[in-house]
Motif scaffolding. Structure first.
Motif, short mmCIF file in Angstrom:
data_model
loop_
_atom_site.label_atom_id
_atom_site.label_comp_id
_atom_site.label_asym_id
_atom_site.label_seq_id
_atom_site.Cartn_x
_atom_site.Cartn_y
_atom_site.Cartn_z
N VAL A 1 8.45 11.08 -2.33
CA VAL A 1 9.78 10.87 -1.76
C VAL A 1 10.44 9.76 -2.55
O VAL A 1 9.79 9.01 -3.30
CB VAL A 1 9.69 10.52 -0.27
CG1 VAL A 1 9.08 11.65 0.53
CG2 VAL A 1 8.90 9.25 -0.06
N ASP A 2 11.74 9.64 -2.35
CA ASP A 2 12.44 8.57 -3.08
C ASP A 2 12.02 7.22 -2.54
O ASP A 2 11.69 7.06 -1.36
CB ASP A 2 13.95 8.77 -2.96
CG ASP A 2 14.42 8.72 -1.53
OD1 ASP A 2 14.86 7.65 -1.07
OD2 ASP A 2 14.30 9.77 -0.82
N PHE A 3 12.06 6.25 -3.42
CA PHE A 3 11.57 4.92 -3.06
C PHE A 3 12.48 4.22 -2.05
O PHE A 3 12.04 3.30 -1.37
CB PHE A 3 11.43 4.06 -4.33
CG PHE A 3 10.20 4.38 -5.12
CD1 PHE A 3 9.00 3.77 -4.84
CD2 PHE A 3 10.25 5.33 -6.15
CE1 PHE A 3 7.87 4.07 -5.57
CE2 PHE A 3 9.12 5.64 -6.87
CZ PHE A 3 7.91 5.02 -6.58
N PHE A 4 13.71 4.65 -1.92
CA PHE A 4 14.59 4.05 -0.91
C PHE A 4 14.07 4.35 0.50
O PHE A 4 14.06 3.48 1.36
CB PHE A 4 16.02 4.61 -1.08
CG PHE A 4 16.98 4.07 -0.06
CD1 PHE A 4 17.50 2.78 -0.16
CD2 PHE A 4 17.35 4.85 1.04
CE1 PHE A 4 18.37 2.29 0.80
CE2 PHE A 4 18.22 4.36 2.00
CZ PHE A 4 18.73 3.07 1.88
N ALA B 1 0.83 -1.21 0.00
CA ALA B 1 0.00 0.00 0.00
C ALA B 1 0.86 1.26 0.00
O ALA B 1 0.58 2.23 -0.74
CB ALA B 1 -0.93 -0.02 1.21
N ALA B 2 1.94 1.28 0.81
CA ALA B 2 2.81 2.46 0.88
C ALA B 2 3.54 2.67 -0.44
O ALA B 2 3.68 3.81 -0.94
CB ALA B 2 3.81 2.30 2.03
N LEU B 3 4.02 1.58 -1.05
CA LEU B 3 4.72 1.70 -2.33
C LEU B 3 3.77 2.17 -3.44
O LEU B 3 4.13 3.01 -4.28
CB LEU B 3 5.36 0.36 -2.69
CG LEU B 3 6.56 -0.08 -1.83
CD1 LEU B 3 6.95 -1.51 -2.14
CD2 LEU B 3 7.74 0.87 -2.04
N LEU B 4 2.54 1.60 -3.46
CA LEU B 4 1.57 2.02 -4.49
C LEU B 4 1.20 3.49 -4.31
O LEU B 4 1.07 4.25 -5.30
CB LEU B 4 0.33 1.14 -4.41
CG LEU B 4 0.48 -0.29 -4.93
CD1 LEU B 4 -0.81 -1.07 -4.70
CD2 LEU B 4 0.84 -0.30 -6.42
N GLU B 5 1.00 3.92 -3.05
CA GLU B 5 0.63 5.32 -2.80
C GLU B 5 1.74 6.24 -3.31
O GLU B 5 1.47 7.25 -4.00
CB GLU B 5 0.38 5.53 -1.30
CG GLU B 5 -0.22 6.89 -0.95
CD GLU B 5 0.82 7.99 -0.83
OE1 GLU B 5 0.46 9.17 -0.97
OE2 GLU B 5 2.01 7.65 -0.60
N ASN B 6 2.99 5.90 -3.02
CA ASN B 6 4.10 6.74 -3.46
C ASN B 6 4.28 6.66 -4.97
O ASN B 6 4.63 7.66 -5.64
CB ASN B 6 5.38 6.33 -2.74
CG ASN B 6 6.48 7.37 -2.84
OD1 ASN B 6 6.33 8.51 -2.36
ND2 ASN B 6 7.59 7.03 -3.49
N GLY B 7 4.02 5.46 -5.54
CA GLY B 7 4.13 5.29 -6.98
C GLY B 7 3.10 6.12 -7.73
O GLY B 7 3.42 6.80 -8.73
N ILE C 1 10.59 -1.98 5.36
CA ILE C 1 11.37 -2.92 6.19
C ILE C 1 11.00 -2.75 7.66
O ILE C 1 10.89 -3.71 8.42
CB ILE C 1 12.88 -2.68 5.97
CG1 ILE C 1 13.28 -3.06 4.53
CG2 ILE C 1 13.71 -3.48 6.98
CD1 ILE C 1 14.71 -2.73 4.18
N GLY C 2 10.78 -1.50 8.06
CA GLY C 2 10.34 -1.24 9.43
C GLY C 2 8.99 -1.88 9.74
O GLY C 2 8.74 -2.35 10.85
N PHE C 3 8.10 -1.89 8.69
CA PHE C 3 6.81 -2.56 8.88
C PHE C 3 7.02 -4.02 9.29
O PHE C 3 6.42 -4.52 10.25
CB PHE C 3 6.00 -2.50 7.59
CG PHE C 3 5.47 -1.14 7.25
CD1 PHE C 3 5.43 -0.13 8.21
CD2 PHE C 3 5.01 -0.85 5.97
CE1 PHE C 3 4.93 1.13 7.89
CE2 PHE C 3 4.53 0.41 5.64
CZ PHE C 3 4.49 1.39 6.61
#
Length: 526
Positions: free
Chosen positions: A153-156, A137-143, A163-165
């Motif tokens: 923000v940068d994907f890194f 979900a976080a990656l899709l939102e940022n994408g 990873i923290g999740f």
């Protein structure tokens, strides 16, 4: 409302849901949803899409309220409910993050809290699925934000958050499992401790020794029922030894002065001679007192002595019987010859004393046969009639009407036939010797007791047993008859106990004769 969900607070192994943390997690969701609606705009949330933010906030509040009711857990199942709640949290928080400027809005931190709560509540491997769903979900939102040209923000950085999740979810899961293991261990130890305390309490209550716990100043903290029986009914919780048992209090003071741990003391109220042992009880300056009845100790010693004496006399009796039989036979042969009156008289003396010794030997040997009881159900009326016929023949043809039976024909008793015959022989023989000799002077009766046992009574119209001698009649070798052995009543009581029955000396019942009254209480069935 959400805080009212799930009344059961139990916990179990991996895969189960801990309902107590779930209640607090639901409360956190409710507060968070309310905060979005009330102060969301003040916190600069919903800046990119206010309508989407308000709709997501209302949806989040409605989901929290709906999924927080107890019926939801009953209809969906607790594990499935937790999964739905976590997925709703991640989905709606992601929408709020989209409407509030993305990663920099701080919403990922709330997603971390939701994952940590899911790990603490569920503990199963599903928490890894939750972490994966939150990462996607976080990656899709940022994408989508990047593709639509909005500030991203940068994907890194997002990857580090993902990873923290996983880390937060796994750590929360392990901590929850450790907490459950500790809870189960504490619960098991608490149960074991409660069982041990209950067992110790029962043991102390049933002990033959009296037990007291005395605090500072001689204050009585605890005691068991046997302590009351030994010290008297004046013993009370919260009282002092000086008030309830002055003699014991003096011995306690002597213990402190002399350093001895065991003292003999006579109880003030009951008058019993006791052996008191004083031991320290913990660090509270308390003293544990054990009280033993000297009378019981004496009876135990006497039983040991009697057992040893019985074995010795039984072995001697076997050796006596052989020469005794020879003496009796020689006396009978001499009687057949023509002798002078003096010689005949001496031969009768020899025969009478040989019979007396033979009876004594028989009584001694009977002690060794008490453990060979073979109980059977005996019809009392028929058995007593058969016994009286035999007794009247053996009693030199004395009038049969002296001993009468008043036993109901429907009563039965469970005893060894030979043992009951020997008990009655002793009781009726004693009654016959001390009665008036009139018809009906000795009476055998029976009745069914309220507890289902049968009482067989033997009474006579003689002078009875003096009060001063009533406590000695069952002692071995005690007799008031010049030619008695003193073993008759003692053996009769031993044989009764070997059959699970009781032989006792009773008072004068209204239906009994005025003399001695003995009662055998036995069971109806073996």
């Amino acid at each position: 409302m959400a805080g009212a969900v799930f009344g059961d607070t139990s916990s179990s192994t991996d895969g189960a849901v801990r309902t107590e943390p779930l209640r607090y997690l639901n409360l956190f969701r409710l507060v968070l949803a309310g905060l979005f609606l009330v102060a969301g705009r003040s916190l600069q949330l919903g800046s990119d899409s206010p309508i989407l933010f308000v709709g997501a906030a209302f949806t989040y509040l409605a989901a929290v309220l709906i999924l927080g009711f107890p019926d939801a857990a009953r209809l969906m199942g607790t594990n499935r409910l937790v999964t739905v709640q976590v997925l709703v949290d991640i989905t709606l928080l992601t929408l709020i993050m989209w409407a509030s400027g993305g990663y920099r809005s701080g919403i990922p931190t709330l997603i971390l809290v939701a994952l940590a709560g899911a790990g603490l509540v569920g503990q199963s491997r599903m928490v890894l699925f939750y972490a994966a769903y939150a990462s996607v979900a976080a990656l899709l939102e940022n994408g989508f934000r990047f593709l639509s040209g909005r500030e991203s923000v940068d994907f890194f950085t997002v990857g580090i958050t993902c990873i923290g999740f996983f880390a937060i979810a796994q750590v929360a899961r392990l901590l929850a499992q450790r907490a459950i293991a500790n809870e189960d261990l504490a619960r098991q130890r608490g149960t074991d401790l409660a069982n041990q305390l209950r067992l110790n309490r029962q043991i102390i209550q049933d002990m033959q020794d009296g037990v007291l716990v005395v605090g500072e100043g001689g204050v009585i903290r605890q005691f068991n029922p046997q302590a009351i029986a030994l010290l008297g009914p004046g013993l009370r919780d919260g009282g002092t030894l000086k008030e309830c048992a002055p003699a014991l209090e003096r011995e306690l003071q002597r213990r402190d002065e002399l350093g001895s741990s065991a003292h003999s003391v006579r109880a003030d109220s009951s008058g019993m001679m006791l052996l008191a042992r004083f031991l320290p009880a913990g660090e509270a300056n308390e003293t544990l007192i054990y009280l033993e009845d000297f009378g019981r100790i004496h009876r135990q010693i006497q039983q040991v002595k009697l057992a040893a004496l019985g074995r010795l006399t039984a072995s001697i009796a076997h050796e006596i019987r052989n020469p005794l039989a020879s003496v009796s036979q020689a006396a009978e042969l001499l009687m057949d010859e023509k002798r002078s009156e003096m010689q005949a008289r001496l031969i009768r003396i020899i025969g009478n004393n040989a019979q007396r010794i033979d009876r004594l030997v028989g009584d001694v040997l009977a002690l060794g046969r008490r453990d060979e009881a073979l109980p059977e159900t005996l019809p009392l009326a028929a058995f007593v009639e058969e016994f009286l016929e035999e007794f009247s023949v053996a009693d030199a043809g004395v009038d049969r009407g002296i001993v009468v039976s008043a036993v109901r024909p429907d009563l039965e008793i469970s005893m060894d036939r030979a043992h009951l015959r020997q008990i009655l022989w002793n009781l009726v023989g004693n009654a016959r010797r001390h009665c008036s000799g009139q018809p009906g002077a000795v009476k055998i009766s029976a009745e069914l007791l309220d507890d289902g046992r049968v009482a067989l009574d033997v009474s006579d119209d003689g002078s009875g047993i003096p009060e001063s001698l009533r406590g000695q009649v069952f002692e071995p070798f005690f007799t008031t008859h010049s030619k008695g052995t003193g073993l008759g009543l003692y053996i009769a009581r031993e044989l009764a106990e070997a059959n699970g029955a009781v032989l006792e000396l009773c008072g004068h019942a209204p239906s009994a004769l005025p003399g001695a009254h003995f009662r055998i209480i036995g069971h109806v069935k073996p």
